[in-house]
Design a protein around this motif. Structure first.
Motif, mmCIF file in Angstrom:
data_model
loop_
_atom_site.group_PDB
_atom_site.id
_atom_site.type_symbol
_atom_site.label_atom_id
_atom_site.label_comp_id
_atom_site.label_asym_id
_atom_site.label_seq_id
_atom_site.Cartn_x
_atom_site.Cartn_y
_atom_site.Cartn_z
ATOM 1 N N ALA A 1 -6.378 -0.841 7.746
ATOM 2 C CA ALA A 1 -7.144 0.543 7.936
ATOM 3 C C ALA A 1 -6.639 1.920 7.488
ATOM 4 O O ALA A 1 -6.915 1.809 6.588
ATOM 5 N N THR B 1 -1.723 -8.846 7.013
ATOM 6 C CA THR B 1 -3.027 -8.284 6.728
ATOM 7 C C THR B 1 -3.828 -9.027 8.246
ATOM 8 O O THR B 1 -2.470 -9.084 9.464
ATOM 9 N N SER C 1 0.880 -1.400 0.150
ATOM 10 C CA SER C 1 -0.046 0.270 0.217
ATOM 11 C C SER C 1 1.194 1.341 0.106
ATOM 12 O O SER C 1 1.886 1.711 0.892
ATOM 13 N N SER D 1 -4.831 1.241 4.288
ATOM 14 C CA SER D 1 -5.187 0.563 3.503
ATOM 15 C C SER D 1 -4.826 1.627 1.414
ATOM 16 O O SER D 1 -4.883 2.618 2.395
#
Length: 137
Positions: free
Chosen positions: A40, A29, A22, A43
């Motif tokens: 998150a 994960t 990213s 992300s």
């Protein structure tokens, strides 16, 4: 809280993780609640200027609107108005983990999701909720 077991149990220590990329960084994960929040915030779908930042009020309002829209599309609103009412309160309570002022917008988010014009505008605008982006209390 909705049944389905203890999702954040000791089993999490043995969960397999996979690397993902990213914005030029490599992450694993998530394997528990804290790492899910961290992932998150980082992300690949977040705007570069929001990369790594904790969620703000506008993020929370968008998130709630999308939840309520999905609930409407699934038919839950129609099949169980009492559950829909519970879920509005539940999300309103839960979202305070991310932003303390967000719970006050739960009902507005639920109403927003029931207006076809709002949904059409959201899609037409490239899935961006221009009416809340950048807003704070």
């Amino acid at each position: 809280k909705l049944g389905g077991g203890d999702l954040w149990s000791e089993e999490r220590a043995n969960r397999k993780t996979c690397p993902f990329h990213s914005h030029g960084h490599t992450f694993e994960t998530p394997h528990d609640r804290s790492s899910a929040h961290f992932v998150a915030w980082h992300s690949p779908k977040r705007e570069p200027e929001k990369f790594g930042l904790h969620f703000k009020l506008d993020d929370c309002r968008v998130w709630m609107r999308l939840h309520f829209w999905a609930m409407r599309e699934s038919g839950v609103y129609q099949r169980s108005p009492s559950f829909a009412e519970y879920y509005i309160k539940f999300l309103g309570h839960f979202v305070s983990v991310y932003e303390r002022t967000a719970p006050a917008f739960a009902r507005e988010a639920a109403r927003w999701s029931g207006d076809v014009l709002n949904l059409e505008t959201y899609l037409r605008d490239g899935r961006i909720m221009k009416d809340v982006l950048g807003l704070s209390v």
